[in-house]
Design a protein around this motif. Structure first.
Motif, short mmCIF file in Angstrom:
data_model
loop_
_atom_site.label_atom_id
_atom_site.label_comp_id
_atom_site.label_asym_id
_atom_site.label_seq_id
_atom_site.Cartn_x
_atom_site.Cartn_y
_atom_site.Cartn_z
N LEU A 1 -7.54 0.95 -5.00
CA LEU A 1 -7.27 1.87 -6.11
C LEU A 1 -8.38 2.90 -6.25
O LEU A 1 -8.11 4.10 -6.45
CB LEU A 1 -7.13 1.08 -7.41
CG LEU A 1 -5.86 0.24 -7.59
CD1 LEU A 1 -5.98 -0.65 -8.83
CD2 LEU A 1 -4.62 1.12 -7.69
N HIS B 1 -8.69 5.28 -2.88
CA HIS B 1 -7.56 6.18 -2.66
C HIS B 1 -7.11 6.88 -3.94
O HIS B 1 -6.10 7.59 -3.93
CB HIS B 1 -6.40 5.40 -2.03
CG HIS B 1 -6.73 4.87 -0.66
ND1 HIS B 1 -6.47 5.57 0.49
CD2 HIS B 1 -7.33 3.71 -0.28
CE1 HIS B 1 -6.88 4.87 1.54
NE2 HIS B 1 -7.40 3.74 1.10
N GLN B 2 -7.89 6.68 -5.01
CA GLN B 2 -7.68 7.39 -6.28
C GLN B 2 -6.23 7.28 -6.75
O GLN B 2 -5.57 8.28 -7.04
CB GLN B 2 -8.12 8.86 -6.15
CG GLN B 2 -9.59 9.01 -5.79
CD GLN B 2 -10.03 10.45 -5.68
OE1 GLN B 2 -9.26 11.33 -5.32
NE2 GLN B 2 -11.29 10.70 -6.01
N LEU B 3 -5.76 6.05 -6.83
CA LEU B 3 -4.38 5.79 -7.25
C LEU B 3 -4.31 5.64 -8.77
O LEU B 3 -5.16 4.98 -9.37
CB LEU B 3 -3.86 4.52 -6.57
CG LEU B 3 -3.92 4.51 -5.05
CD1 LEU B 3 -3.39 3.19 -4.52
CD2 LEU B 3 -3.12 5.68 -4.47
N ASN B 4 -3.30 6.21 -9.36
CA ASN B 4 -3.16 6.18 -10.82
C ASN B 4 -2.27 5.01 -11.27
O ASN B 4 -1.25 5.18 -11.93
CB ASN B 4 -2.58 7.51 -11.32
CG ASN B 4 -3.55 8.66 -11.12
OD1 ASN B 4 -4.75 8.51 -11.37
ND2 ASN B 4 -3.04 9.78 -10.66
N PHE B 5 -2.68 3.81 -10.87
CA PHE B 5 -2.00 2.59 -11.29
C PHE B 5 -3.06 1.60 -11.77
O PHE B 5 -4.21 1.65 -11.33
CB PHE B 5 -1.21 1.97 -10.13
CG PHE B 5 -0.14 2.87 -9.57
CD1 PHE B 5 1.11 2.92 -10.16
CD2 PHE B 5 -0.38 3.66 -8.46
CE1 PHE B 5 2.11 3.75 -9.65
CE2 PHE B 5 0.60 4.48 -7.93
CZ PHE B 5 1.85 4.53 -8.54
N PHE C 1 0.84 -1.20 0.00
CA PHE C 1 0.00 0.00 0.00
C PHE C 1 0.87 1.25 0.00
O PHE C 1 0.65 2.19 -0.78
CB PHE C 1 -0.92 0.02 1.22
CG PHE C 1 -1.94 -1.08 1.27
CD1 PHE C 1 -2.48 -1.61 0.11
CD2 PHE C 1 -2.39 -1.59 2.49
CE1 PHE C 1 -3.45 -2.62 0.15
CE2 PHE C 1 -3.34 -2.59 2.54
CZ PHE C 1 -3.86 -3.10 1.37
N PHE D 1 2.58 2.19 -3.25
CA PHE D 1 1.73 2.83 -4.26
C PHE D 1 1.05 4.10 -3.74
O PHE D 1 0.23 4.69 -4.43
CB PHE D 1 0.69 1.84 -4.77
CG PHE D 1 1.27 0.74 -5.61
CD1 PHE D 1 1.72 1.00 -6.90
CD2 PHE D 1 1.40 -0.55 -5.12
CE1 PHE D 1 2.27 0.00 -7.69
CE2 PHE D 1 1.95 -1.56 -5.89
CZ PHE D 1 2.39 -1.28 -7.17
N GLY D 2 1.39 4.52 -2.52
CA GLY D 2 0.88 5.79 -2.00
C GLY D 2 -0.46 5.72 -1.31
O GLY D 2 -1.15 6.74 -1.18
N ALA D 3 -0.85 4.52 -0.84
CA ALA D 3 -2.12 4.37 -0.11
C ALA D 3 -1.79 4.07 1.35
O ALA D 3 -0.98 3.20 1.65
CB ALA D 3 -2.95 3.25 -0.70
N TRP E 1 -7.49 -4.95 -3.99
CA TRP E 1 -6.72 -3.91 -4.67
C TRP E 1 -7.60 -2.99 -5.52
O TRP E 1 -7.33 -1.79 -5.60
CB TRP E 1 -5.61 -4.53 -5.52
CG TRP E 1 -4.38 -4.77 -4.71
CD1 TRP E 1 -3.88 -5.95 -4.27
CD2 TRP E 1 -3.48 -3.76 -4.21
NE1 TRP E 1 -2.73 -5.76 -3.53
CE2 TRP E 1 -2.46 -4.43 -3.48
CE3 TRP E 1 -3.44 -2.37 -4.31
CZ2 TRP E 1 -1.42 -3.75 -2.87
CZ3 TRP E 1 -2.39 -1.69 -3.69
CH2 TRP E 1 -1.40 -2.37 -2.98
N VAL F 1 -0.34 -3.26 -9.84
CA VAL F 1 -0.25 -3.47 -8.39
C VAL F 1 -0.24 -4.95 -8.05
O VAL F 1 0.47 -5.39 -7.14
CB VAL F 1 -1.36 -2.72 -7.62
CG1 VAL F 1 -1.21 -1.22 -7.80
CG2 VAL F 1 -2.74 -3.19 -8.01
#
Length: 232
Positions: free
Chosen positions: A68, A71-75, A40, A43-45, A64, A80
C-alpha cells in the motif's frame, strides 16, 4: 550431493524442531504467489518478482502495508486484507494439490519415535494454519502451532520462534528451525537457534546463506539425521 554445514554447528543437543509451514511442510508458496498476484492486480499494484519474493515469510499485514505504501494505493489495510483473506481461504479449501512435502512424514515419524517435540511457526493466519494442518493430515504431528497473529513482530524478527520455544518448554539454543525464506532464516538466527534452509524453487529466489545448513529435500535431511546431535 551431501549437504555440508556452512557455519559452526554448536555442540549442544537439539531438543526440539520448529517448522515453518508454507514451502517447508507443504509446497504452497506457488499457490500463494498466484493468489497474491491476482489480489495485487485487483487493487492496482503490479509487482515484479524481486519485490514479490521479498515478502516471503512476512505476515500478510506486513506485506500489504508495504505494498500500500510503496504503490501509493488508496485502500485501507482492512479492505485489502478482507478481500485477500477470503480468496485465500476459499482457494485453499478447494485446492486439490495440498499435500505434505515428499519424505516429510518419515522424518516426522522418526522425530516422534525419538521423542523430539515439534512445532509449527508460520506467518500465516491461524485459521489458515489449521486449515492446511487438517487438509494435509499433518495436524496429528503438530499440537503446537504459532501464528504471526500471536506475536508483536513478524519475521524477520525472532518473536515467533521464541514464542514457539516457550510453548515447547525448550531453550532457544536447543531448538532447530527449518525455513525456506530469507526472512525466516534471519528470524531463526536472531532467536539464537540453529537453522536449516530448505531450498524450495517454489519459494522464489531466497537467500538462505545465513542458515547453518541448506537442503533441497527431506531425503537429504533423513540421511543426516545421525549427524545432527539430537538428544534422545
Amino acid at each position: 550431493m551431501k549437504p555440508t554445514f556452512e557455519h559452526d554447528w554448536k555442540q549442544d543437543y537439539i531438543e526440539a524442531v520448529i517448522f515453518d509451514m508454507d514451502g517447508v511442510l507443504v509446497d504452497s508458496e506457488p499457490i500463494y504467489f498466484d493468489i497474491e498476484r491476482a489480489s495485487f492486480a485487483h487493487f492496482g499494484a503490479f509487482l515484479d518478482d524481486e519485490e514479490h519474493h521479498g515478502y516471503v515469510g512476512t505476515t500478510l499485514e506486513t506485506m500489504w502495508q508495504r505494498v500500500l505504501d510503496k504503490h501509493q494505493l488508496n485502500f485501507t489495510l482492512e479492505e485489502v486484507l478482507n478481500h485477500h483473506n477470503s480468496n485465500v481461504i476459499k482457494i485453499m479449501t478447494d485446492h486439490p494439490d495440498l499435500r505434505p512435502m515428499p519424505q516429510l512424514e518419515r522424518w516426522l515419524d522418526w522425530l516422534a519415535e525419538n521423542q523430539i517435540p515439534v512445532a509449527v511457526a508460520s506467518s500465516s493466519p491461524k485459521v489458515l494454519i489449521d486449515l492446511i494442518m487438517n487438509k494435509t493430515g499433518l495436524g496429528r504431528y503438530f499440537s503446537i502451532r504459532v501464528s504471526g497473529e500471536d506475536v508483536a513482530h513478524g519475521k524477520p524478527e525472532p518473536d515467533i520462534f521464541l514464542q514457539a520455544a516457550d510453548q515447547l518448554g525448550i531453550k532457544p539454543s536447543a531448538c532447530l528451525v527449518i525455513e525456506d525464506s530469507r526472512n525466516g532464516v534471519k528470524a531463526a538466527k536472531s532467536a539464537g537457534m540453529r537453522c536449516i534452509g530448505y531450498n524450495n524453487p517454489g519459494s522464489g529466489s531466497q537467500d538462505l546463506s545465513l542458515a547453518d545448513l541448506q537442503i533441497t529435500g527431506y531425503e537429504q535431511l533423513w540421511n543426516l539425521r545421525n549427524e545432527l546431535l539430537f538428544s534422545s
